[in-house]
Design a protein around this motif. Structure first.
Motif, PDB file in Angstrom:
ATOM      1  N   GLU A   6     -27.529 -33.756 -42.420  1.00  0.00           N
ATOM      2  CA  GLU A   6     -27.979 -33.839 -43.799  1.00  0.00           C
ATOM      3  C   GLU A   6     -28.490 -32.482 -44.259  1.00  0.00           C
ATOM      4  OE1 GLU A   6     -30.861 -36.907 -44.238  1.00  0.00           O
ATOM      5  OE2 GLU A   6     -29.620 -38.399 -43.257  1.00  0.00           O
ATOM      6  N   PHE A   7     -28.454 -32.258 -45.563  1.00  0.00           N
ATOM      7  CA  PHE A   7     -28.964 -31.021 -46.137  1.00  0.00           C
ATOM      8  C   PHE A   7     -30.487 -31.034 -46.088  1.00  0.00           C
ATOM      9  CE2 PHE A   7     -30.341 -28.463 -49.803  1.00  0.00           C
ATOM     10  CZ  PHE A   7     -29.784 -27.247 -49.436  1.00  0.00           C
ATOM     11  N   ARG A   9     -33.930 -29.482 -47.451  1.00  0.00           N
ATOM     12  CA  ARG A   9     -34.584 -28.673 -48.480  1.00  0.00           C
ATOM     13  C   ARG A   9     -35.918 -28.208 -47.915  1.00  0.00           C
ATOM     14  NH1 ARG A   9     -32.185 -28.494 -53.223  1.00  0.00           N
ATOM     15  NH2 ARG A   9     -30.695 -30.088 -53.772  1.00  0.00           N
ATOM     16  N   THR A  34     -33.132 -24.052 -51.546  1.00  0.00           N
ATOM     17  CA  THR A  34     -31.692 -24.052 -51.241  1.00  0.00           C
ATOM     18  C   THR A  34     -31.252 -22.821 -50.474  1.00  0.00           C
ATOM     19  OG1 THR A  34     -31.230 -23.108 -53.407  1.00  0.00           O
ATOM     20  CG2 THR A  34     -31.107 -25.516 -53.199  1.00  0.00           C
ATOM     21  N   SER A 151     -29.482 -23.616 -43.900  1.00  0.00           N
ATOM     22  CA  SER A 151     -28.928 -23.823 -45.251  1.00  0.00           C
ATOM     23  C   SER A 151     -27.636 -24.620 -45.190  1.00  0.00           C
ATOM     24  CB  SER A 151     -28.709 -22.485 -45.969  1.00  0.00           C
ATOM     25  OG  SER A 151     -27.835 -21.662 -45.241  1.00  0.00           O
ATOM     26  N   ALA A 152     -26.998 -24.665 -44.017  1.00  0.00           N
ATOM     27  CA  ALA A 152     -25.765 -25.442 -43.850  1.00  0.00           C
ATOM     28  C   ALA A 152     -26.035 -26.797 -43.196  1.00  0.00           C
ATOM     29  CB  ALA A 152     -24.756 -24.665 -43.018  1.00  0.00           C
TER      30      ALA A 152
END
Length: 153
Positions: A6-7, A9, A34, A151-152
């Motif tokens: 998952e991204f 933040r 981001t 960030s990935a």
């Protein structure tokens, strides 16, 4: 907790702790959510040689109270004990940060064993601020590579 795929933040001024049983990097996000831009705030090192270099005696033996039976005792894993102590050092440092600074959150990246030990040791004040846990050993990676991975993620 956020899973690896998952991204994540990471808020500005959040801390990213990258550690294993020998080294811990405390990185602060100077970037935004981001695009992390990590700055090394602190490095902790654990001088923990392999067990074979720490223990010089053979494991002990126990004797049965009845009869002539003997059994070997398991050899002490001094390196594992050192890694557990180091996890306590990391947990104490995190607790100090949570207590003394207004930190928006923590991201912890560590191998599964270290991560489990930290979970066991962390104070509630730190646990409530954990944004994500990443069960990977990123300790040997340069900071730029850690930024890319986060960030990935």
């Amino acid at each position: 907790m956020t899973k690896n795929n998952e991204f994540i933040r990471i808020p500005h001024n959040a801390y990213i702790i990258v550690g294993d049983g020998r080294k811990a990097l405390f990185l602060r996000n100077e970037g935004n959510q981001t695009t992390p831009r990590l700055k090394t705030e602190q490095v902790l090192r654990n001088d923990n040689p392999p067990t074979r270099e720490q223990g010089s005696d053979q494991p002990g033996r126990s004797f049965a109270s009845v009869g002539a039976r003997r059994s070997a005792m398991e050899q002490t894993d001094w390196q594992e004990i050192g890694e557990q102590r180091f996890a306590r050092t990391i947990a104490d440092a995190l607790e100090g940060l949570a207590r003394d600074r207004d930190i928006p959150g923590f991201v912890i990246a560590a191998p599964p064993r270290t991560l489990a030990e930290l979970r066991r040791l962390l104070d509630t004040n730190v646990k409530v601020r954990i944004i994500a846990e990443i069960d990977k050993d990123l300790t040997g990676h340069p900071v730029e590579d850690i930024e890319r991975r986060l960030s990935a993620a």
